[in-house]
Write an enzyme that holds these catalytic residues in place. Sequence first.
Site, PDB file in Angstrom:
ATOM      1  N   ASP A  42     -65.694-104.529  32.753  1.00  0.00           N
ATOM      2  CA  ASP A  42     -67.020-104.167  32.256  1.00  0.00           C
ATOM      3  C   ASP A  42     -67.347-105.090  31.082  1.00  0.00           C
ATOM      4  O   ASP A  42     -66.648-106.078  30.842  1.00  0.00           O
ATOM      5  CB  ASP A  42     -67.059-102.691  31.854  1.00  0.00           C
ATOM      6  CG  ASP A  42     -66.296-102.417  30.570  1.00  0.00           C
ATOM      7  OD1 ASP A  42     -65.424-103.233  30.196  1.00  0.00           O
ATOM      8  OD2 ASP A  42     -66.567-101.394  29.925  1.00  0.00           O
ATOM      9  N   LYS A  47     -66.907-104.317  39.997  1.00  0.00           N
ATOM     10  CA  LYS A  47     -66.506-103.344  38.986  1.00  0.00           C
ATOM     11  C   LYS A  47     -66.287-101.962  39.590  1.00  0.00           C
ATOM     12  O   LYS A  47     -65.252-101.320  39.357  1.00  0.00           O
ATOM     13  CB  LYS A  47     -67.564-103.271  37.883  1.00  0.00           C
ATOM     14  CG  LYS A  47     -67.303-102.189  36.845  1.00  0.00           C
ATOM     15  CD  LYS A  47     -68.459-102.079  35.868  1.00  0.00           C
ATOM     16  CE  LYS A  47     -68.321-100.841  34.995  1.00  0.00           C
ATOM     17  NZ  LYS A  47     -69.462-100.674  34.071  1.00  0.00           N
TER      18      LYS A  47
END
Length: 235
Positions: A145, A127
């Site tokens: 996310d 991420k």
Amino acid sequence: MANLSLTKKKSIAEEAYVELEKLYGKQEMTLNYSNAWELLVGGILGAQTTDEQVNRVTAVLFKKYPNIEDFANSSFENMMQEINSIGLYRNKAKALIGSAQKILKDFDGKIPTERKALMSLPGVGPKVASLVRGDYYGIPAIVVDTHCGRISQLLGLSNSQNPTIIEKDLMKILPEETWINWGHYLVLHGRKYCKARCRNCLACPLNDCCHYANKKSIQKKITEAKEQQLEDGCF
């Protein structure tokens, strides 16, 4: 779980992206930063923490530690004290110092652009690596996310719970030029319409193309809600 063809997934994604672009337009990163290192710091601090909380901490942190060398030379105790208002601050303090030291030692003080190199830094997973690559360097990347992962699943674009697999699934479906915005759009959409505990399918602009919203059981609930003249609801 959805078991849709790649062609169907691409059709859903295309329709969803058009609607999301209408809704949210051009988006800017909500983390405050002025260089790649500051964005990396924000990404590391952002785990299980809101961007607003991160921005409050970094507003002070970047004044006291204006460059990578300052982070690398900080004591663990001092760094913990600076960021102890956010969750997981012990692990994050260790990651910030470790990342700064590794960047100085292995990358000549420059934030790497390659995904593998970024993920070699303490506290940096897929991420955060995608965040830096996409939002700072402009390299096509999808930040998966919790919002992006959850809504991509509901749309029918991935069956996985694993963010890395979801990212790979989305890369097969979405055109590269949409990758960066896709992550931003789904964060906003998750906050406004598709919350984890309350999917407002009745008001959601994506309900025509969403695989979840088009299930018979959900369509029945939407119809009943409309008959009661409700404007929103959890589904």
